[in-house]
Design a protein around this motif. Structure first.
Motif, PDB file in Angstrom:
ATOM      1  N   TRP A   2      44.917  22.819  -9.850  1.00  0.00           N
ATOM      2  CA  TRP A   2      45.966  23.965  -9.524  1.00  0.00           C
ATOM      3  C   TRP A   2      46.263  24.610 -10.809  1.00  0.00           C
ATOM      4  O   TRP A   2      46.968  25.726 -10.983  1.00  0.00           O
ATOM      5  N   ILE A   3      46.268  23.944 -11.978  1.00  0.00           N
ATOM      6  CA  ILE A   3      46.964  24.342 -13.379  1.00  0.00           C
ATOM      7  C   ILE A   3      45.600  24.731 -14.277  1.00  0.00           C
ATOM      8  O   ILE A   3      45.985  24.981 -15.416  1.00  0.00           O
ATOM      9  N   HIS A   4      44.503  24.429 -13.784  1.00  0.00           N
ATOM     10  CA  HIS A   4      43.488  25.176 -14.867  1.00  0.00           C
ATOM     11  C   HIS A   4      42.508  25.873 -14.032  1.00  0.00           C
ATOM     12  O   HIS A   4      42.448  26.165 -12.907  1.00  0.00           O
ATOM     13  N   GLU A   5      41.877  26.858 -15.127  1.00  0.00           N
ATOM     14  CA  GLU A   5      41.027  27.912 -14.707  1.00  0.00           C
ATOM     15  C   GLU A   5      39.661  27.807 -14.878  1.00  0.00           C
ATOM     16  O   GLU A   5      38.743  28.097 -14.245  1.00  0.00           O
ATOM     17  N   ASP A   6      39.425  26.951 -16.054  1.00  0.00           N
ATOM     18  CA  ASP A   6      37.851  26.779 -16.658  1.00  0.00           C
ATOM     19  C   ASP A   6      37.198  25.716 -15.793  1.00  0.00           C
ATOM     20  O   ASP A   6      37.452  24.520 -15.775  1.00  0.00           O
ATOM     21  N   ARG A   7      35.946  25.872 -15.136  1.00  0.00           N
ATOM     22  CA  ARG A   7      35.440  24.968 -14.033  1.00  0.00           C
ATOM     23  C   ARG A   7      35.021  24.024 -14.722  1.00  0.00           C
ATOM     24  O   ARG A   7      35.241  22.583 -14.356  1.00  0.00           O
ATOM     25  N   ALA A   8      34.346  24.126 -15.773  1.00  0.00           N
ATOM     26  CA  ALA A   8      33.693  22.919 -16.488  1.00  0.00           C
ATOM     27  C   ALA A   8      34.821  21.916 -17.064  1.00  0.00           C
ATOM     28  O   ALA A   8      34.517  20.817 -17.060  1.00  0.00           O
ATOM     29  N   GLU A   9      35.637  22.616 -17.649  1.00  0.00           N
ATOM     30  CA  GLU A   9      36.669  21.711 -18.394  1.00  0.00           C
ATOM     31  C   GLU A   9      37.632  20.893 -17.174  1.00  0.00           C
ATOM     32  O   GLU A   9      37.855  19.698 -17.455  1.00  0.00           O
ATOM     33  N   ALA A  10      37.801  21.842 -16.353  1.00  0.00           N
ATOM     34  CA  ALA A  10      38.722  21.007 -15.246  1.00  0.00           C
ATOM     35  C   ALA A  10      38.053  19.796 -14.545  1.00  0.00           C
ATOM     36  O   ALA A  10      38.481  18.914 -14.064  1.00  0.00           O
ATOM     37  N   THR A  11      36.630  20.160 -14.253  1.00  0.00           N
ATOM     38  CA  THR A  11      35.683  19.035 -13.786  1.00  0.00           C
ATOM     39  C   THR A  11      35.572  17.814 -14.728  1.00  0.00           C
ATOM     40  O   THR A  11      35.745  16.592 -14.302  1.00  0.00           O
ATOM     41  N   GLU A  12      35.576  17.997 -15.911  1.00  0.00           N
ATOM     42  CA  GLU A  12      35.761  16.920 -16.858  1.00  0.00           C
ATOM     43  C   GLU A  12      36.852  16.168 -16.948  1.00  0.00           C
ATOM     44  O   GLU A  12      37.083  15.118 -16.913  1.00  0.00           O
ATOM     45  N   CYS A  51      33.190  18.928  -7.401  1.00  0.00           N
ATOM     46  CA  CYS A  51      33.671  17.862  -6.736  1.00  0.00           C
ATOM     47  C   CYS A  51      32.307  16.975  -6.640  1.00  0.00           C
ATOM     48  O   CYS A  51      32.562  15.767  -6.797  1.00  0.00           O
ATOM     49  N   ALA A  52      31.087  17.463  -6.420  1.00  0.00           N
ATOM     50  CA  ALA A  52      30.087  16.766  -6.103  1.00  0.00           C
ATOM     51  C   ALA A  52      29.600  16.168  -7.409  1.00  0.00           C
ATOM     52  O   ALA A  52      29.264  14.817  -7.520  1.00  0.00           O
ATOM     53  N   GLN A  53      29.828  16.935  -8.535  1.00  0.00           N
ATOM     54  CA  GLN A  53      29.540  16.317  -9.940  1.00  0.00           C
ATOM     55  C   GLN A  53      30.557  15.288  -9.945  1.00  0.00           C
ATOM     56  O   GLN A  53      29.920  14.175 -10.913  1.00  0.00           O
ATOM     57  N   VAL A  54      31.835  15.312  -9.911  1.00  0.00           N
ATOM     58  CA  VAL A  54      32.619  14.110 -10.206  1.00  0.00           C
ATOM     59  C   VAL A  54      32.160  12.842  -9.344  1.00  0.00           C
ATOM     60  O   VAL A  54      32.270  11.876  -9.967  1.00  0.00           O
ATOM     61  N   ALA A  55      31.870  13.098  -8.107  1.00  0.00           N
ATOM     62  CA  ALA A  55      31.308  11.942  -7.363  1.00  0.00           C
ATOM     63  C   ALA A  55      30.211  11.520  -7.744  1.00  0.00           C
ATOM     64  O   ALA A  55      30.173   9.846  -7.985  1.00  0.00           O
ATOM     65  N   GLN A  56      29.310  12.229  -8.226  1.00  0.00           N
ATOM     66  CA  GLN A  56      27.959  11.504  -9.081  1.00  0.00           C
ATOM     67  C   GLN A  56      28.309  10.669 -10.070  1.00  0.00           C
ATOM     68  O   GLN A  56      27.714   9.819 -10.279  1.00  0.00           O
ATOM     69  N   ALA A  57      29.348  11.518 -11.272  1.00  0.00           N
ATOM     70  CA  ALA A  57      29.387  10.809 -12.208  1.00  0.00           C
ATOM     71  C   ALA A  57      30.230   9.293 -11.944  1.00  0.00           C
ATOM     72  O   ALA A  57      30.080   8.281 -12.703  1.00  0.00           O
ATOM     73  N   MET A  58      31.196   9.415 -10.992  1.00  0.00           N
ATOM     74  CA  MET A  58      31.716   8.022 -10.665  1.00  0.00           C
ATOM     75  C   MET A  58      30.835   7.172 -10.187  1.00  0.00           C
ATOM     76  O   MET A  58      31.121   5.678 -10.438  1.00  0.00           O
ATOM     77  N   GLY A  59      29.776   7.474  -9.374  1.00  0.00           N
ATOM     78  CA  GLY A  59      28.917   6.396  -8.867  1.00  0.00           C
ATOM     79  C   GLY A  59      28.330   5.883 -10.166  1.00  0.00           C
ATOM     80  O   GLY A  59      27.737   4.725  -9.606  1.00  0.00           O
ATOM     81  N   GLU A  60      28.355   6.171 -11.110  1.00  0.00           N
ATOM     82  CA  GLU A  60      27.431   5.830 -12.289  1.00  0.00           C
ATOM     83  C   GLU A  60      28.270   4.580 -12.957  1.00  0.00           C
ATOM     84  O   GLU A  60      27.686   3.990 -13.824  1.00  0.00           O
ATOM     85  N   ARG A  93      37.530  24.796  -5.674  1.00  0.00           N
ATOM     86  CA  ARG A  93      37.597  26.211  -6.377  1.00  0.00           C
ATOM     87  C   ARG A  93      37.396  26.006  -7.786  1.00  0.00           C
ATOM     88  O   ARG A  93      36.564  26.582  -8.487  1.00  0.00           O
ATOM     89  N   THR A  94      38.097  24.982  -8.303  1.00  0.00           N
ATOM     90  CA  THR A  94      38.085  24.874  -9.783  1.00  0.00           C
ATOM     91  C   THR A  94      37.209  23.544 -10.229  1.00  0.00           C
ATOM     92  O   THR A  94      37.092  23.500 -11.588  1.00  0.00           O
ATOM     93  N   VAL A  95      37.027  22.553  -9.560  1.00  0.00           N
ATOM     94  CA  VAL A  95      36.635  21.511  -9.939  1.00  0.00           C
ATOM     95  C   VAL A  95      35.253  21.047  -9.100  1.00  0.00           C
ATOM     96  O   VAL A  95      35.145  21.429  -7.977  1.00  0.00           O
TER      97      VAL A  95
END
Ligand SMILES: Cc1cc2nc3c(=O)[nH]c(=O)nc-3n(C[C@H](O)[C@H](O)[C@H](O)COP(=O)(O)OP(=O)(O)OC[C@H]3O[C@@H](n4cnc5c(N)ncnc54)[C@H](O)[C@@H]3O)c2cc1C
Ligand code: SF4
Ligand code: SF4
Lengths: 672, 193
Positions: free
Chosen positions: A103-113, A21-30, A17-19
């Protein structure tokens, strides 16, 4: 170069909902060293775990990072999955992107970072992980149970029946605890003695239970599987091996007017006494404070005063010069079941956070008694033979008022908690009263009726509907003497009516408190406790009978106010934990503990001083001929809890936690 | 709901069998001790806003044996016996029957406690049934106003009711009026004053 796999979990919507996840996975792959990176809805599910296992094999991974919930929740799950695929489980770690991020953040972009940062942190750390293997420590498969109330009795019997030896330590001269004082028990009204005493006898006769009554734990050393306990056997003034419990001594003791603790001060006992006829063991104890002979000795009287008991004892079992003795027992697990005491409304309180009830006369008004005293009045074996009579003049009270929540839920008196059992026993008391005094009237002042339990609410309704107890909602403002009655001033908040009752007797349902001395025992055991001294469980929901010290368990009312069914259930739970622990000769535990580098350790022993668990020992390094070279630190693998305090303290960096080495932590921090 | 200035002194060991609760138990077979004061009865009662004591309060006063307050209460006469309370009570208790029993007790023991307007309305209503076998609204209103003395109350609603055909101008008697009269005779119902 590492071959790391990263797995990002959506946790349903919890993370997704807040993160992103696909973007995180992609960034980690690099990231360098990461050869595989994916996201999935439920990583902990079967298909999720299969993803991990498959990737380990396909990509020949040498490290797995799961970005998901807290490691407390699922680290074991994922490590197991990794192990199943042939990877050392300690090469699998979790990054917490749920509790620490989504669980503790609302801003999706910031939470993803932030999630990316958290996962990267672990990726860098895991590059320095080493394969570790579990540690095995031997287990001494005997248990110690402290406290012989119903909880301790149940735990001891369950463990002994399960085939293991038990040492049961009880500080009083008989086991049985408070249950032995009760008349009949809710919610079935069966007689307390009838269900308890057979169990007490079973304890005494069990070949695998060693009962040490009139004894207390002096000190505890060691750790799970390997405790060493020193026990003080207090002087009974009786040679237990000779006494056959004939009772001649108690019959002949001239000192007959000592208020009986068992009868809650409503009856009397002698100076040498058995607390109640069904006592186990049925061996008297001499109360030296009240014995004429000892009083005489204390005054320095030359001639022996009294000594009657010794004269009549046919077996010469009385030993006025007996001293406390000590024994040491080795056990693998300890169960604490020390139970409770009742709060008292008097002015003098045991701790400064507690206060008495001035508005109820600080306990000085005659015929204002507490619940346990009522139990003794209602008990067939009690001081009145089961008749409800006023302690002051022996008259039968025709109007009796019960007050609930005395001390409990009263912040002004220092106790904010609910004692949980009084709603039930007050309902029971009104029924017992109704059965015994047909023309009497029972009135109850309550705040809420808490009757959660099988058959409990029905029980309270029976008190109201069949025994016609009148329940008034409200706290009583004052109790005052009015002739030979007690004026009860209150209000029924349901009708708004002020109420003033002249009662013949008032029974206070006083709060349950832990036993006196519980905190010093807890300190000996390194078990934590709350503000009131109730012992803390390791987790309120998932580990309710374990404590924060491995190998030590809690059962019954020492942990929180408990009724008998709860206490027994807890006791059986501790027994099953202990039997589980004893099912192997060795105990397997995680290897995430401190390790000393013998080359560099200088033997300053700073670590020994700071370790909160006493896990650091001294090790002598000798040459081949046996000459001492130096003394250095060594970690006891059974005791170390992996807290890391030593690592932070060691000036020569010679002690490190496996799994959390400086190298690993620095790599992780540098990744941020 | 408290109005009394004297604190309630719960009488010494009032044996349960002399209380008002016991009387209700005799008449209805219902023991007020059953009620746990959830208030669902009052919550659904269409007359609650008109009542000095709400349904659950009536039951509470019974539990406290506050006979005088209860028997003098207007609320027991406000009840429409719609039985919403009874239908909804989680304790399968029957507040409507209890209220009915309370009215009977008042009529038997102290009819003077019945509020005048309420007793007037009941008498006027029964007069209509006795005379016509059904209600003749004009007659009912006229008879009620004479008995109660509330001559000019609600007159402004008359034109509207006439226009909608809610008020007939002459009574219509039912055919089986003899049967109705026999019912009245058999009940030997006293006309409450
Ligand atoms: C008035 C009243 C009525 C009740 N009625 C009911 C009822 O009807 N039904 C019901 O289910 N529950 C009832 N209870 C609750 C019941 O008493 C408890 O649930 C039960 O006794 C708890 O058992 P326990 O073994 O945990 O504690 P306890 O009975 O308190 O036993 C603890 C034992 O440990 C011993 N001990 C304490 N400290 C040490 C130490 N340091 N070393 C060694 N030994 C120690 C004590 O001497 C005691 O023998 C009632 C309670 C009260 C106050
Ligand atoms: S159990 Fe009932 S009487 Fe006891 S403290 Fe809790 S609410 Fe009060
Ligand atoms: S609904 Fe029933 S239980 Fe609830 S207050 Fe009314 S009578 Fe009592």
């Amino acid at each position: 170069m590492s071959r790391i796999g990263v797995f990002i979990c959506h946790c349903g919507e919890n993370i997704g909902r807040t993160v992103d996840c696909a973007q995180v996975a992609q960034a980690m792959g690099e990231l360098p060293g990461v050869v595989h990176s994916v996201d999935y809805k439920y990583m902990c599910s079967d298909p999720g775990q299969a993803l991990i296992k498959q990737a380990i094999k396909e990509h020949n991974l040498d490290g797995v990072v799961v970005g998901a919930c807290s490691p407390h929740m699922h680290e074991k799950t994922f490590r197991k999955a990794a192990a199943a695929a042939g990877l050392n489980p300690y090469l699998c770690e979790m990054a917490n992107i749920r509790e620490h991020c989504s669980w503790i953040h609302e801003d999706r972009a910031e939470a993803t970072e932030k999630a990316k940062g958290l996962v990267r942190f672990i990726v860098e750390k895991i590059k320095y992980n080493r394969p570790l293997s579990n540690i095995f420590i031997p287990v001494n498969r005997r248990a110690l149970v402290i406290g012989g109330g119903i909880a301790g009795i149940q735990a001891a019997l369950d463990i002994a029946d399960g085939g293991r030896e038990v040492i049961l330590v009880e500080k009083e001269s008989s086991i049985g605890g408070h249950m032995s004082q009760l008349s009949e028990t809710f919610p079935t009204l069966d007689c307390s003695q009838c269900i308890l005493t057979p169990r007490m006898v079973e304890v005494a006769q069990h070949p695998r239970i060693k009962l040490l009554a009139y004894s207390e734990v002096e000190s505890v050393d060691g750790y799970i599987g390997n405790f060493e306990v020193k026990i003080r056997q207090k002087a009974r003034s009786i040679d237990v091996s000779k006494c056959n419990g004939c009772g001649e001594c108690t019959k002949n003791c001239p000192n007959k007017k000592i208020p009986s603790e068992f009868e809650q001060g409503l009856g009397f006992r002698t100076a040498i006494y058995v607390p109640f006829p069904q006592a186990v063991p049925n061996i008297p104890v001499l109360d030296r404070d009240n014995c004429a002979l000892f009083k005489g000795r204390a005054k320095g009287v030359k001639k022996q005063v009294c000594g009657k008991c010794a004269t009549v004892c046919g077996r010469r079992a009385i030993d006025f010069d007996q001293q406390d003795s000590f024994i040491t027992e080795k056990v693998g697990a300890i169960i604490v079941a020390t139970g409770y005491q009742l709060y008292w409304i008097g002015k003098e309180q045991e701790s400064e956070i507690l206060h008495g009830y001035g508005e109820y006369g600080y306990g000085t008004i005659p015929d204002v008694i507490d619940g346990l005293q009522f139990e003794r009045l209602a008990s067939a074996s009690g001081p009145t033979g089961g008749k409800i009579l006023r302690p002051s003049d022996g008259k039968e009270p025709k109007k009796i008022v019960f007050l609930q929540c005395i001390g409990s839920r009263d912040r002004a008196k220092g106790m904010e908690y609910c004692s949980k059992i009084c709603c039930m026993y007050v309902a029971k008391h009104t029924m017992l009263y109704h059965h015994k005094v047909h023309d009497g009237k029972a009135i109850v002042f309550y705040m809420d009726i808490r009757a959660g339990g099988k058959g409990y609410d029905e029980f309270v309704r029976r008190a109201i509907e069949e025994s016609h107890a009148l329940y008034l909602r409200g706290r009583v403002s004052s109790l005052t003497r009015n002739g030979d009655t007690i004026r009860v001033q209150g209000v029924d908040t349901l009708s708004g009516e002020p109420v003033s009752i002249d009662a013949d007797m008032v029974v206070l349902a006083t709060a349950m408190r832990p036993q006196p001395g519980i905190t010093s025992l807890a300190q000996k055991l390194s078990v934590s406790y709350d503000l009131h001294g109730f012992l803390n469980e390791a987790h309120p929901k998932l580990r309710p009978v374990e404590t924060n010290t491995a190998g030590i368990f809690v059962a019954g009312a020492c942990q929180a106010p408990r009724d008998i069914p709860d206490s027994v259930a807890m006791a059986s739970a501790t027994a099953s934990k202990v039997l589980g622990l004893f099912s192997n000769e060795q105990l397997e535990r995680e290897p995430l503990i401190a390790r000393v580098d013998r080359q560099t350790c200088t033997g300053c022993f700073h670590c020994e001083r700071v370790c909160p668990y006493g896990a650091v020992e001294r090790f002598e390094v000798k040459d081949r001929k046996g000459n001492l070279i130096k003394v250095i630190a060594e970690v006891n693998q059974g005791v170390c809890q992996g807290c890391g305090t030593c690592q932070a303290t060691c000036p020569s960096k010679s002690i490190e936690l496996d799994g959390f080495t400086d190298e690993q932590i620095f790599a992780a921090v540098n990744a941020l | 709901m408290s109005t009394s200035s004297q604190p309630l002194a719960l009488s010494a060991g009032t044996p349960h069998n002399r209380s008002l609760s016991a009387q209700i138990l005799d008449v209805t077979g219902l023991d007020p001790a059953r009620c746990y004061q959830c208030g669902k009865c009052s919550a659904g009662c269409p007359m609650a806003s008109e009542m000095d004591l709400k349904t659950h309060e009536i039951i509470r006063l019974l539990q406290l044996d506050m006979r005088e307050r209860l028997l003098a209460s207007e609320s027991i006469w406000m009840c429409l016996t719609c039985e919403t309370c009874t239908t909804r009570c989680p304790n399968v208790f029957d507040p409507a029957a209890v209220i009915d029993a309370l009215r009977e007790i008042v009529l038997r023991e102290n009819p003077g406690l019945v509020p005048r307007r309420i007793s007037a309305f009941h008498s006027a209503f029964l007069d209509q049934i006795r005379a016509n076998g059904r209600v003749f609204e004009f007659g009912l209103v006229a008879s009620y106003k004479l008995r109660s003395g509330a001559l000019f109350a609600d007159v402004d609603s008359v034109p509207g009711m006439l226009a909608r055909g809610k008020l007939a101008l002459a009574p219509r008697r039912i055919e089986a009026i003899q049967d109705i009269r026999r019912i009245f005779e058999q009940c030997a119902m006293e006309r409450p004053r």
